[in-house]
Design a protein around this motif. Structure first.
Motif, mmCIF file in Angstrom:
data_model
loop_
_atom_site.group_PDB
_atom_site.id
_atom_site.type_symbol
_atom_site.label_atom_id
_atom_site.label_comp_id
_atom_site.label_asym_id
_atom_site.label_seq_id
_atom_site.Cartn_x
_atom_site.Cartn_y
_atom_site.Cartn_z
ATOM 1 N N LEU A 175 38.703 40.343 -34.707
ATOM 2 C CA LEU A 175 39.709 39.333 -34.988
ATOM 3 C C LEU A 175 40.756 39.858 -35.963
ATOM 4 O O LEU A 175 40.514 39.907 -37.167
ATOM 5 C CB LEU A 175 39.055 38.069 -35.562
ATOM 6 N N ASP A 176 41.898 40.267 -35.447
ATOM 7 C CA ASP A 176 43.041 40.625 -36.275
ATOM 8 C C ASP A 176 43.847 39.355 -36.509
ATOM 9 O O ASP A 176 43.954 38.502 -35.630
ATOM 10 C CB ASP A 176 43.911 41.672 -35.584
ATOM 11 N N ILE A 177 44.424 39.228 -37.682
ATOM 12 C CA ILE A 177 45.173 38.036 -38.063
ATOM 13 C C ILE A 177 46.628 38.432 -38.255
ATOM 14 O O ILE A 177 46.915 39.459 -38.874
ATOM 15 C CB ILE A 177 44.623 37.454 -39.380
ATOM 16 N N GLY A 178 47.544 37.614 -37.739
ATOM 17 C CA GLY A 178 48.934 37.987 -37.887
ATOM 18 C C GLY A 178 49.912 36.847 -37.761
ATOM 19 O O GLY A 178 49.545 35.693 -37.561
ATOM 20 N N PHE A 179 51.157 37.215 -37.905
ATOM 21 C CA PHE A 179 52.247 36.277 -37.673
ATOM 22 C C PHE A 179 53.391 37.042 -37.040
ATOM 23 O O PHE A 179 53.484 38.265 -37.143
ATOM 24 C CB PHE A 179 52.669 35.566 -38.966
ATOM 25 N N LYS A 180 54.240 36.314 -36.350
ATOM 26 C CA LYS A 180 55.392 36.943 -35.732
ATOM 27 C C LYS A 180 56.545 35.959 -35.658
ATOM 28 O O LYS A 180 56.359 34.750 -35.770
ATOM 29 C CB LYS A 180 55.043 37.499 -34.351
ATOM 30 N N ALA A 228 49.154 34.024 -35.257
ATOM 31 C CA ALA A 228 48.523 34.711 -34.125
ATOM 32 C C ALA A 228 47.206 35.361 -34.534
ATOM 33 O O ALA A 228 46.985 35.688 -35.692
ATOM 34 C CB ALA A 228 49.473 35.764 -33.570
ATOM 35 N N THR A 229 46.345 35.526 -33.543
ATOM 36 C CA THR A 229 45.123 36.307 -33.689
ATOM 37 C C THR A 229 45.049 37.266 -32.507
ATOM 38 O O THR A 229 45.634 37.017 -31.454
ATOM 39 C CB THR A 229 43.854 35.427 -33.692
ATOM 40 N N GLU A 230 44.342 38.346 -32.720
ATOM 41 C CA GLU A 230 44.181 39.326 -31.644
ATOM 42 C C GLU A 230 42.781 39.926 -31.720
ATOM 43 O O GLU A 230 42.276 40.207 -32.803
ATOM 44 C CB GLU A 230 45.216 40.433 -31.778
ATOM 45 N N SER A 231 42.181 40.107 -30.571
ATOM 46 C CA SER A 231 40.921 40.832 -30.449
ATOM 47 C C SER A 231 41.173 41.994 -29.511
ATOM 48 O O SER A 231 41.885 41.839 -28.508
ATOM 49 C CB SER A 231 39.824 39.936 -29.882
ATOM 50 N N SER A 232 40.594 43.160 -29.824
ATOM 51 C CA SER A 232 40.878 44.324 -28.989
ATOM 52 C C SER A 232 39.672 45.231 -28.852
ATOM 53 O O SER A 232 38.753 45.225 -29.670
ATOM 54 C CB SER A 232 42.060 45.117 -29.549
ATOM 55 N N LEU A 233 39.715 46.018 -27.811
ATOM 56 C CA LEU A 233 38.731 47.054 -27.523
ATOM 57 C C LEU A 233 39.510 48.364 -27.421
ATOM 58 O O LEU A 233 40.438 48.464 -26.617
ATOM 59 C CB LEU A 233 38.019 46.741 -26.210
ATOM 60 N N THR A 234 39.156 49.337 -28.255
ATOM 61 C CA THR A 234 39.902 50.591 -28.339
ATOM 62 C C THR A 234 39.020 51.768 -27.953
ATOM 63 O O THR A 234 37.895 51.894 -28.447
ATOM 64 C CB THR A 234 40.458 50.802 -29.757
ATOM 65 N N TYR A 235 39.559 52.613 -27.085
ATOM 66 C CA TYR A 235 38.874 53.846 -26.694
ATOM 67 C C TYR A 235 39.624 55.014 -27.328
ATOM 68 O O TYR A 235 40.832 55.169 -27.117
ATOM 69 C CB TYR A 235 38.838 53.988 -25.181
ATOM 70 N N LYS A 236 38.911 55.837 -28.101
ATOM 71 C CA LYS A 236 39.518 56.988 -28.761
ATOM 72 C C LYS A 236 39.374 58.210 -27.863
ATOM 73 O O LYS A 236 38.269 58.574 -27.473
ATOM 74 C CB LYS A 236 38.864 57.248 -30.109
ATOM 75 N N LEU A 237 40.494 58.829 -27.558
ATOM 76 C CA LEU A 237 40.495 60.031 -26.722
ATOM 77 C C LEU A 237 40.268 61.257 -27.592
ATOM 78 O O LEU A 237 40.657 61.282 -28.761
ATOM 79 C CB LEU A 237 41.820 60.159 -25.981
ATOM 80 N N PHE A 246 50.260 42.375 -38.009
ATOM 81 C CA PHE A 246 48.849 42.015 -37.875
ATOM 82 C C PHE A 246 48.032 42.782 -38.906
ATOM 83 O O PHE A 246 48.277 43.952 -39.159
ATOM 84 C CB PHE A 246 48.325 42.372 -36.479
ATOM 85 N N TYR A 247 47.042 42.099 -39.457
ATOM 86 C CA TYR A 247 46.091 42.718 -40.377
ATOM 87 C C TYR A 247 44.729 42.777 -39.697
ATOM 88 O O TYR A 247 44.276 41.796 -39.116
ATOM 89 C CB TYR A 247 45.989 41.910 -41.674
ATOM 90 N N GLN A 248 44.111 43.933 -39.774
ATOM 91 C CA GLN A 248 42.815 44.167 -39.133
ATOM 92 C C GLN A 248 41.744 44.229 -40.222
ATOM 93 O O GLN A 248 41.535 45.272 -40.845
ATOM 94 C CB GLN A 248 42.883 45.487 -38.369
ATOM 95 N N PRO A 249 41.047 43.114 -40.488
ATOM 96 C CA PRO A 249 40.054 43.113 -41.572
ATOM 97 C C PRO A 249 38.760 43.852 -41.244
ATOM 98 O O PRO A 249 38.085 44.339 -42.139
ATOM 99 C CB PRO A 249 39.779 41.629 -41.808
ATOM 100 N N ALA A 250 38.396 43.940 -39.965
ATOM 101 C CA ALA A 250 37.107 44.557 -39.616
ATOM 102 C C ALA A 250 37.219 45.366 -38.338
ATOM 103 O O ALA A 250 37.970 45.019 -37.427
ATOM 104 C CB ALA A 250 36.050 43.476 -39.441
#
Length: 193
Positions: free
Chosen positions: A98-103, A136-145, A81-85
């Motif tokens: 919106l991460d863009i990828g293939f698998k 594939a596409t992926e959207s995520s929410l990340t919490y940094k500890l 996956f590539y994370q452009p933003a």
């Protein structure tokens, strides 16, 4: 002379063990994840690595479908996956819109084959039932500890994908298939180390 050889051997052994420890540390994955559905089985477990300031992510995953859900099926997949933003939403929160990828995924079992068995005429299938390529596409929410030496981040993500067979079927049968029949969704949690 013996002392010098012994000293050299000890130094080399120490250097080798330090290099070995660094090598093993580099092999340790950057994250682990668990995913429900999304062309990875009913439940999948995986681990992977991040590159280029965490803009490129690759992972391998084992998926399983239990008999109660239509299995037993075993799958193995690998993805990039590539994370452009990235959007920062505070000091600890990050949104990846919106991460863009293939698998690629491989399904094990007697009914799933990579090479066409002799019981079928040549070119009976244009695809390999055991192997699928996915967009594939992926959207995520990340919490940094903070101040945690073991776990760096926690992410929740939503993945949408379609595979080569679904995509070709959709295009060749325009109007017969709905988008929901060819696009699969999965949700997961990723733990960054």
């Amino acid at each position: 002379m013996k002392r010098m050889l012994l000293l050299a051997a000890l130094l080399l052994t120490g250097a080798a063990s330090t290099s070995y420890a660094q090598f093993v540390r580099k092999l340790a994955p950057d994250f682990a994840q668990i995913q429900y559905a999304g062309s990875n089985g009913w439940m999948g477990l995986g681990a992977g690595y991040e590159f280029f300031n965490r803009h490129l992510r690759t992972h391998f995953q084992y998926g399983y479908v239990p008999p109660s859900k239509g299995g037993p099926l075993h799958l193995f997949s690998g993805a990039v996956f590539y994370q452009p933003a990235r959007i920062r939403a505070g000091s600890h929160l990050q949104v990846n819109p919106l991460d863009i990828g293939f698998k690629g995924s491989y399904q094990f079992g007697n009914d799933y084959f990579f090479k066409l068995p002799s019981r079928y005429p040549p070119n009976y299938y244009w695809w390999k039932p055991a192997f699928r390529l996915h967009l594939a596409t992926e959207s995520s929410l990340t919490y940094k500890l903070t101040a945690n030496k073991g776990i760096r981040t926690l992410s929740a993500y939503l993945e949408f994908n379609t595979n080569d067979l679904y995509l070709v079927s959709y295009v060749l049968n325009a109007g017969s298939l709905r988008i929901g029949e060819v696009v699969k969704a999965g949700v997961g949690i990723r733990v960054g180390f």
